[in-house]
Write a protein that holds these residues in place. Structure first.
Motif, PDB file in Angstrom:
ATOM      1  N   ASP A  99       0.714  -1.136  -0.083  1.00  0.00           N
ATOM      2  CA  ASP A  99       0.276  -0.134  -0.143  1.00  0.00           C
ATOM      3  C   ASP A  99       0.960   1.338  -0.071  1.00  0.00           C
ATOM      4  OD1 ASP A  99      -2.157  -1.725   0.081  1.00  0.00           O
ATOM      5  OD2 ASP A  99      -2.877  -1.252   2.170  1.00  0.00           O
ATOM      6  N   SER A 100       0.399   2.214  -0.396  1.00  0.00           N
ATOM      7  CA  SER A 100       0.987   3.663  -0.653  1.00  0.00           C
ATOM      8  C   SER A 100       0.741   4.513   0.568  1.00  0.00           C
ATOM      9  CB  SER A 100       0.782   4.460  -2.274  1.00  0.00           C
ATOM     10  OG  SER A 100       1.321   3.435  -3.193  1.00  0.00           O
ATOM     11  N   VAL A 101       1.598   5.159   1.073  1.00  0.00           N
ATOM     12  CA  VAL A 101       1.407   5.909   2.259  1.00  0.00           C
ATOM     13  C   VAL A 101       2.081   7.487   1.875  1.00  0.00           C
ATOM     14  CG1 VAL A 101       2.147   6.457   4.540  1.00  0.00           C
ATOM     15  CG2 VAL A 101       1.993   4.209   3.851  1.00  0.00           C
ATOM     16  N   LEU A 102       1.199   8.320   2.017  1.00  0.00           N
ATOM     17  CA  LEU A 102       1.385   9.794   1.916  1.00  0.00           C
ATOM     18  C   LEU A 102       2.648  10.221   2.785  1.00  0.00           C
ATOM     19  CD1 LEU A 102       0.843  12.410   0.236  1.00  0.00           C
ATOM     20  CD2 LEU A 102      -0.772  12.965   1.997  1.00  0.00           C
ATOM     21  N   ILE A 103       3.643  10.783   2.273  1.00  0.00           N
ATOM     22  CA  ILE A 103       4.891  11.381   3.031  1.00  0.00           C
ATOM     23  C   ILE A 103       4.329  12.833   3.664  1.00  0.00           C
ATOM     24  CG2 ILE A 103       7.143  11.791   3.350  1.00  0.00           C
ATOM     25  CD1 ILE A 103       7.642   9.667   0.833  1.00  0.00           C
ATOM     26  N   LYS A 104       4.475  12.873   4.898  1.00  0.00           N
ATOM     27  CA  LYS A 104       4.106  14.218   5.439  1.00  0.00           C
ATOM     28  C   LYS A 104       5.011  14.433   6.626  1.00  0.00           C
ATOM     29  CE  LYS A 104       0.885  12.438   9.060  1.00  0.00           C
ATOM     30  NZ  LYS A 104      -0.355  12.837   9.661  1.00  0.00           N
ATOM     31  N   ASN A 105       5.185  15.650   6.923  1.00  0.00           N
ATOM     32  CA  ASN A 105       5.981  16.149   8.130  1.00  0.00           C
ATOM     33  C   ASN A 105       5.423  16.960   9.121  1.00  0.00           C
ATOM     34  OD1 ASN A 105       8.066  16.141   9.767  1.00  0.00           O
ATOM     35  ND2 ASN A 105       9.695  17.669   8.495  1.00  0.00           N
ATOM     36  N   GLN A 106       4.270  16.414   9.490  1.00  0.00           N
ATOM     37  CA  GLN A 106       3.423  17.166  10.575  1.00  0.00           C
ATOM     38  C   GLN A 106       2.737  16.028  11.463  1.00  0.00           C
ATOM     39  OE1 GLN A 106       0.720  20.467   9.443  1.00  0.00           O
ATOM     40  NE2 GLN A 106       2.156  21.764  10.141  1.00  0.00           N
ATOM     41  N   LEU A 115       0.877  20.421  16.852  1.00  0.00           N
ATOM     42  CA  LEU A 115       1.377  19.977  15.776  1.00  0.00           C
ATOM     43  C   LEU A 115       2.966  20.031  15.823  1.00  0.00           C
ATOM     44  CD1 LEU A 115      -0.712  20.923  12.566  1.00  0.00           C
ATOM     45  CD2 LEU A 115      -0.606  18.721  13.660  1.00  0.00           C
ATOM     46  N   TYR A 116       3.891  19.178  15.475  1.00  0.00           N
ATOM     47  CA  TYR A 116       5.156  19.357  15.282  1.00  0.00           C
ATOM     48  C   TYR A 116       5.842  18.556  14.191  1.00  0.00           C
ATOM     49  CZ  TYR A 116       5.893  14.520  17.086  1.00  0.00           C
ATOM     50  OH  TYR A 116       5.929  13.141  17.122  1.00  0.00           O
ATOM     51  N   SER A 117       6.947  19.028  13.706  1.00  0.00           N
ATOM     52  CA  SER A 117       7.711  18.435  12.717  1.00  0.00           C
ATOM     53  C   SER A 117       9.024  17.944  12.988  1.00  0.00           C
ATOM     54  CB  SER A 117       7.625  19.507  11.406  1.00  0.00           C
ATOM     55  OG  SER A 117       6.555  19.913  10.996  1.00  0.00           O
ATOM     56  N   LEU A 118       9.491  17.052  12.415  1.00  0.00           N
ATOM     57  CA  LEU A 118      10.785  16.334  12.629  1.00  0.00           C
ATOM     58  C   LEU A 118      11.896  17.289  11.601  1.00  0.00           C
ATOM     59  CD1 LEU A 118      10.279  12.602  12.312  1.00  0.00           C
ATOM     60  CD2 LEU A 118       9.966  14.428  14.172  1.00  0.00           C
ATOM     61  N   ARG A 119      13.125  17.305  12.127  1.00  0.00           N
ATOM     62  CA  ARG A 119      14.033  18.164  11.328  1.00  0.00           C
ATOM     63  C   ARG A 119      14.979  17.021  11.090  1.00  0.00           C
ATOM     64  NH1 ARG A 119      17.285  22.448  14.769  1.00  0.00           N
ATOM     65  NH2 ARG A 119      17.664  20.723  16.026  1.00  0.00           N
ATOM     66  N   PRO A 120      15.488  17.348   9.380  1.00  0.00           N
ATOM     67  CA  PRO A 120      16.366  16.163   8.998  1.00  0.00           C
ATOM     68  C   PRO A 120      17.667  16.111   9.536  1.00  0.00           C
ATOM     69  CG  PRO A 120      15.987  18.087   7.347  1.00  0.00           C
ATOM     70  CD  PRO A 120      14.881  18.276   8.372  1.00  0.00           C
ATOM     71  N   THR A 130      12.733  14.932   1.273  1.00  0.00           N
ATOM     72  CA  THR A 130      12.996  15.539   0.085  1.00  0.00           C
ATOM     73  C   THR A 130      11.587  15.090  -0.751  1.00  0.00           C
ATOM     74  OG1 THR A 130      14.151  13.838  -1.299  1.00  0.00           O
ATOM     75  CG2 THR A 130      15.365  15.902  -0.164  1.00  0.00           C
ATOM     76  N   GLU A 131      10.887  14.052  -0.059  1.00  0.00           N
ATOM     77  CA  GLU A 131       9.601  13.339  -0.784  1.00  0.00           C
ATOM     78  C   GLU A 131       8.437  13.782  -0.218  1.00  0.00           C
ATOM     79  OE1 GLU A 131      10.623   9.197  -1.237  1.00  0.00           O
ATOM     80  OE2 GLU A 131      12.681   9.763  -1.715  1.00  0.00           O
ATOM     81  N   VAL A 132       8.435  14.876   0.682  1.00  0.00           N
ATOM     82  CA  VAL A 132       7.107  15.294   1.423  1.00  0.00           C
ATOM     83  C   VAL A 132       6.081  15.650   0.214  1.00  0.00           C
ATOM     84  CG1 VAL A 132       6.058  16.979   2.658  1.00  0.00           C
ATOM     85  CG2 VAL A 132       8.097  15.847   3.605  1.00  0.00           C
ATOM     86  N   GLY A 133       5.013  15.171   0.544  1.00  0.00           N
ATOM     87  CA  GLY A 133       3.845  15.050  -0.669  1.00  0.00           C
ATOM     88  C   GLY A 133       3.568  13.897  -1.715  1.00  0.00           C
ATOM     89  N   LYS A 134       4.807  13.388  -1.570  1.00  0.00           N
ATOM     90  CA  LYS A 134       4.895  12.026  -2.461  1.00  0.00           C
ATOM     91  C   LYS A 134       4.441  10.859  -1.765  1.00  0.00           C
ATOM     92  CE  LYS A 134       8.631  14.010  -5.395  1.00  0.00           C
ATOM     93  NZ  LYS A 134      10.063  13.676  -5.785  1.00  0.00           N
ATOM     94  N   LYS A 135       4.523   9.805  -2.353  1.00  0.00           N
ATOM     95  CA  LYS A 135       4.050   8.390  -1.604  1.00  0.00           C
ATOM     96  C   LYS A 135       4.905   7.463  -1.668  1.00  0.00           C
ATOM     97  CE  LYS A 135      -1.087   8.857  -2.319  1.00  0.00           C
ATOM     98  NZ  LYS A 135      -2.036   8.201  -2.792  1.00  0.00           N
TER      99      LYS A 135
END
Length: 303
Positions: A99-106, A115-120, A130-135
């Motif tokens: 299954d595909s999962v949408l990549i988000k950072n929230q 809400l919080y985000s991770l730092r690379p 670099t793939e946020v918004g993709k799957k």
């Protein structure tokens, strides 16, 4: 003259045999389990901080336990039970590894829902950012969660499987004193003491279930072992072992914490589970060296 020569030969043969027997005894001798425990304790006394060990020989069932019930910050060792939960829910047909999962950072903090985000720069894997918004496929995320310890992949998966269910599955497998409460880098939760925790004993139980085909199913356990064998971080359990010894493991580190846990496979087919935990360590390199040395001592005992 002949008699004296034969006598000398006989003496030489006797000396050789005695020497051979002595050498064989030396080679075959190894410490008892209690002596091994004393050796390990001596290693720990060389460093500040606190350590825990859980070792089980899966051939004969012998165990060595040192502070096995003491609670430690889980760091990335919690990613192994998360993987188990993924396979459990796949078996329940909740989703598929493809299954595909949408990549988000929230992500939502368990402290207050903010809400919080991770730092690379705080992660051991950065490409996923670099793939946020993709799957990506669930399997790809899970693989990166284990072999390169991706925090972003971990949080995406925890959002999918639910941390409370991970803990529930650990209880069902016999891990009674460890908890997976949340994803990674939830600072507000950390400040409130809401942390993922493990004990050496619980991780030993978990890896024994995987090693014996009792985590979800024999097929799922085998698939998890294949992932764990691809682990990129090898500074602890495998560090002082021969190249023909294979290790399926998951390490973890955080601030003054350094852990490793997994299954060691000997060339002759025997295997054992080993868990090494440390905390309050001011020197990470020293902690790593100490734990690697203990791993080597246990291997020498088993081999």
């Amino acid at each position: 003259m002949v008699f004296q020569k034969n006598k000398a030969i006989r003496r030489g043969i006797s000396f050789f045999l005695i020497s051979l027997i002595g050498f064989a005894s030396f080679v075959q001798s190894k410490p008892t389990l209690e002596q091994l425990k004393q050796q390990i304790e001596l290693e720990f006394k060389k460093q500040p901080g606190r350590f825990a060990v859980a070792f089980k020989d899966l051939t004969n069932g012998r165990e060595l336990l040192i502070r096995e019930q003491e609670v430690f910050h889980a760091a990335s060792t919690m990613k192994t039970p998360v993987m188990v939960e993924v396979y459990k829910q796949v078996a329940q047909k909740r989703f598929s590894l493809t299954d595909s999962v949408l990549i988000k950072n929230q992500f939502k903090s368990i402290a207050d829902g903010s809400l919080y985000s991770l730092r690379p720069e705080d992660d051991s894997e950065t490409k996923l950012y670099t793939e946020v918004g993709k799957k990506r496929t669930l399997y790809s995320l899970m693989y990166d969660m284990i072999i390169v310890s991706s925090n972003l992949a971990t949080n995406l998966i925890i959002d999918l499987v639910d941390a409370t269910k991970v803990t529930q599955t650990m209880r069902e497998l016999g891990a009674k004193n460890s908890n997976v409460l949340r994803g990674v880098e939830d600072t507000k939760a950390f400040q409130k003491g809401l942390n993922n925790t493990v004990t050496a004993y619980d991780l030993m139980v978990l890896f024994e279930k995987i090693a014996t085909g009792k985590a979800v199913s024999s097929q799922a356990s085998e698939a998890m072992i294949k992932v764990l064998l691809d682990q990129h971080f090898s500074s602890v359990i495998p560090a002082k072992l021969p190249n023909d010894v294979k290790v399926a493991h998951k390490s973890g580190s955080f601030a003054t914490v350094r852990h490793d846990s997994g299954i060691v496979y000997l060339p002759d087919g025997r295997k054992y589970v080993i868990v090494l935990l440390s905390k309050e360590m001011p020197d990470d390199a020293a902690a790593t060296e100490t734990l690697a040395t203990v791993s080597g001592l246990i291997y020498q005992y088993v081999k």
